[in-house]
Design a protein around this motif. Structure first.
Motif, mmCIF file in Angstrom:
data_model
loop_
_atom_site.group_PDB
_atom_site.id
_atom_site.type_symbol
_atom_site.label_atom_id
_atom_site.label_comp_id
_atom_site.label_asym_id
_atom_site.label_seq_id
_atom_site.Cartn_x
_atom_site.Cartn_y
_atom_site.Cartn_z
ATOM 1 N N GLU A 49 0.826 -1.209 0.000
ATOM 2 C CA GLU A 49 0.000 0.000 0.000
ATOM 3 C C GLU A 49 0.859 1.258 0.000
ATOM 4 O O GLU A 49 2.007 1.239 0.452
ATOM 5 C CB GLU A 49 -0.891 0.026 1.257
ATOM 6 C CG GLU A 49 -1.860 -1.137 1.358
ATOM 7 C CD GLU A 49 -2.424 -1.294 2.761
ATOM 8 O OE1 GLU A 49 -3.654 -1.445 2.880
ATOM 9 O OE2 GLU A 49 -1.627 -1.267 3.737
ATOM 10 N N ASN A 50 0.259 2.330 -0.471
ATOM 11 C CA ASN A 50 0.752 3.667 -0.193
ATOM 12 C C ASN A 50 -0.092 4.214 0.951
ATOM 13 O O ASN A 50 -1.327 4.207 0.875
ATOM 14 C CB ASN A 50 0.619 4.575 -1.413
ATOM 15 C CG ASN A 50 1.614 4.216 -2.502
ATOM 16 O OD1 ASN A 50 2.769 3.906 -2.221
ATOM 17 N ND2 ASN A 50 1.186 4.270 -3.760
ATOM 18 N N GLY A 51 0.573 4.654 2.008
ATOM 19 C CA GLY A 51 -0.146 5.091 3.196
ATOM 20 C C GLY A 51 -0.146 4.001 4.252
ATOM 21 O O GLY A 51 0.188 2.849 3.981
ATOM 22 N N THR A 52 -0.520 4.376 5.467
ATOM 23 C CA THR A 52 -0.482 3.437 6.587
ATOM 24 C C THR A 52 -1.818 3.392 7.302
ATOM 25 O O THR A 52 -2.568 4.367 7.322
ATOM 26 C CB THR A 52 0.611 3.827 7.600
ATOM 27 O OG1 THR A 52 0.348 5.145 8.097
ATOM 28 C CG2 THR A 52 1.985 3.794 6.960
ATOM 29 N N ALA A 53 -2.102 2.236 7.896
ATOM 30 C CA ALA A 53 -3.298 2.042 8.714
ATOM 31 C C ALA A 53 -2.961 1.022 9.788
ATOM 32 O O ALA A 53 -2.022 0.237 9.649
ATOM 33 C CB ALA A 53 -4.476 1.568 7.857
ATOM 34 N N ALA A 54 -3.730 1.024 10.852
ATOM 35 C CA ALA A 54 -3.481 0.100 11.955
ATOM 36 C C ALA A 54 -3.704 -1.340 11.510
ATOM 37 O O ALA A 54 -4.515 -1.619 10.623
ATOM 38 C CB ALA A 54 -4.400 0.439 13.129
ATOM 39 N N VAL A 55 -2.962 -2.258 12.140
ATOM 40 C CA VAL A 55 -3.113 -3.675 11.797
ATOM 41 C C VAL A 55 -4.108 -4.388 12.705
ATOM 42 O O VAL A 55 -4.612 -5.451 12.368
ATOM 43 C CB VAL A 55 -1.757 -4.411 11.852
ATOM 44 C CG1 VAL A 55 -0.809 -3.834 10.824
ATOM 45 C CG2 VAL A 55 -1.152 -4.364 13.250
ATOM 46 N N GLU A 56 -4.419 -3.810 13.868
ATOM 47 C CA GLU A 56 -5.215 -4.522 14.863
ATOM 48 C C GLU A 56 -6.595 -4.921 14.352
ATOM 49 O O GLU A 56 -7.108 -5.995 14.703
ATOM 50 C CB GLU A 56 -5.349 -3.680 16.137
ATOM 51 C CG GLU A 56 -4.114 -3.660 17.007
ATOM 52 C CD GLU A 56 -3.009 -2.751 16.469
ATOM 53 O OE1 GLU A 56 -1.883 -2.818 16.992
ATOM 54 O OE2 GLU A 56 -3.286 -1.995 15.508
ATOM 55 N N GLU A 57 -7.215 -4.083 13.515
ATOM 56 C CA GLU A 57 -8.562 -4.422 13.053
ATOM 57 C C GLU A 57 -8.575 -5.651 12.157
ATOM 58 O O GLU A 57 -9.603 -6.325 12.025
ATOM 59 C CB GLU A 57 -9.201 -3.236 12.325
ATOM 60 C CG GLU A 57 -8.673 -2.960 10.931
ATOM 61 C CD GLU A 57 -7.439 -2.072 10.906
ATOM 62 O OE1 GLU A 57 -7.053 -1.645 9.806
ATOM 63 O OE2 GLU A 57 -6.884 -1.793 11.985
ATOM 64 N N LEU A 58 -7.434 -5.981 11.554
ATOM 65 C CA LEU A 58 -7.374 -7.170 10.699
ATOM 66 C C LEU A 58 -7.413 -8.458 11.513
ATOM 67 O O LEU A 58 -7.751 -9.518 10.988
ATOM 68 C CB LEU A 58 -6.111 -7.123 9.846
ATOM 69 C CG LEU A 58 -5.971 -5.906 8.921
ATOM 70 C CD1 LEU A 58 -4.617 -5.936 8.228
ATOM 71 C CD2 LEU A 58 -7.091 -5.866 7.897
#
Length: 247
Positions: free
Chosen positions: A158-167
């Motif tokens: 990806e370009n950009g970041t997001a939290a992993v916990e929701e996965l």
């Protein structure tokens, strides 16, 4: 099967004994073999080239992944040029200073006649590990996921970041690591700096997880600044079953 006891990430005394020392990943993503000899390549790499890398003190773990036709059909996003990726090789390092010996060993093995022509490359990168999380149900801590026996990996580029916990709420996702590509020499990498790579470590069939994870990914990509380039399930190589998972 419910494993006994308290998850490691909730036990300070366990965490105090070490974190595995991994900070850096070298990732090589490639196309299938031009002559269809993927199984022969996997045999050579798994029996010869990959074990040799572990003589380096900076290499702590390694993981080889393969996309099958069923995996391809279960991809959520697959943009050019990343849609060509069928092989992903990852080495986990204690730090970027391990890259010098890594290149020197590669040359030494080549000079000894121990290397096959590489699979056609799509992209290589050196990544700084930025986030780790493990589902409490698997008990082991997030830092030891590279040694945990995953049934597969769902890979996000990806370009950009997001939290992993929701996965981790997706059935079959046991944990996740996210890493960000670093600006390094062209000898090592072609990935643009700042690109993110997330490994979802799976304890269920990767194709099945690929079908279930789509709603969580839609929510993830709805966040500002997160642009998916590849979202795809992969199988790990099964030693001595070289034909089992091939493109």
């Amino acid at each position: 099967m419910l494993l006994p006891g308290t998850p490691s990430d909730q036990v300070g005394e366990v965490l105090a004994e070490g974190d595995g020392d991994i900070t850096t990943m070298f990732v090589s993503m490639a196309r299938r073999h031009p002559d269809g000899a993927d199984a022969d390549y996997l045999r050579w790499h798994t029996l010869d080239h990959r074990p040799e890398q572990h003589r380096l003190s900076a290499v702590r773990a390694s993981l080889r992944l393969v996309s099958t036709p069923r995996c391809r059909a279960a991809r959520t996003v697959s943009r050019p040029p990343y849609d060509a990726i069928d092989h992903v090789m990852t080495y986990f390092f204690t730090g970027i200073e391990g890259m010098g010996p890594f290149l020197a060993l590669s040359k030494a093995l080549g000079d000894a006649g121990r290397k096959l022509p590489l699979l056609p490359p799509v992209e290589r990168g050196v990544y700084d590990v930025s986030a780790r999380a493990a589902a409490p149900r698997i008990k082991v801590g997030a830092h030891v996921l590279p040694w945990w026996p995953a049934r597969g990996v769902y890979l996000l580029l990806e370009n950009g970041t997001a939290a992993v916990e929701e996965l981790l709420d997706v059935d079959g996702v046991a944990g996740a690591w996210t890493a960000t590509s670093l600006p390094v020499s062209e000898r090592l990498a072609s990935a643009p700096a700042g690109q993110t790579l997330t490994y979802c470590f799976l304890d269920d069939d990767p194709v099945g997880v690929g079908e279930r994870i789509a709603p969580a990914l839609d929510a993830r990509w709805g966040a500002d600044g997160v642009d998916p380039l590849l979202a795809a399930p992969f199988h790990p190589v099964i030693p001595y079953e070289w034909e089992r998972h091939v493109p």
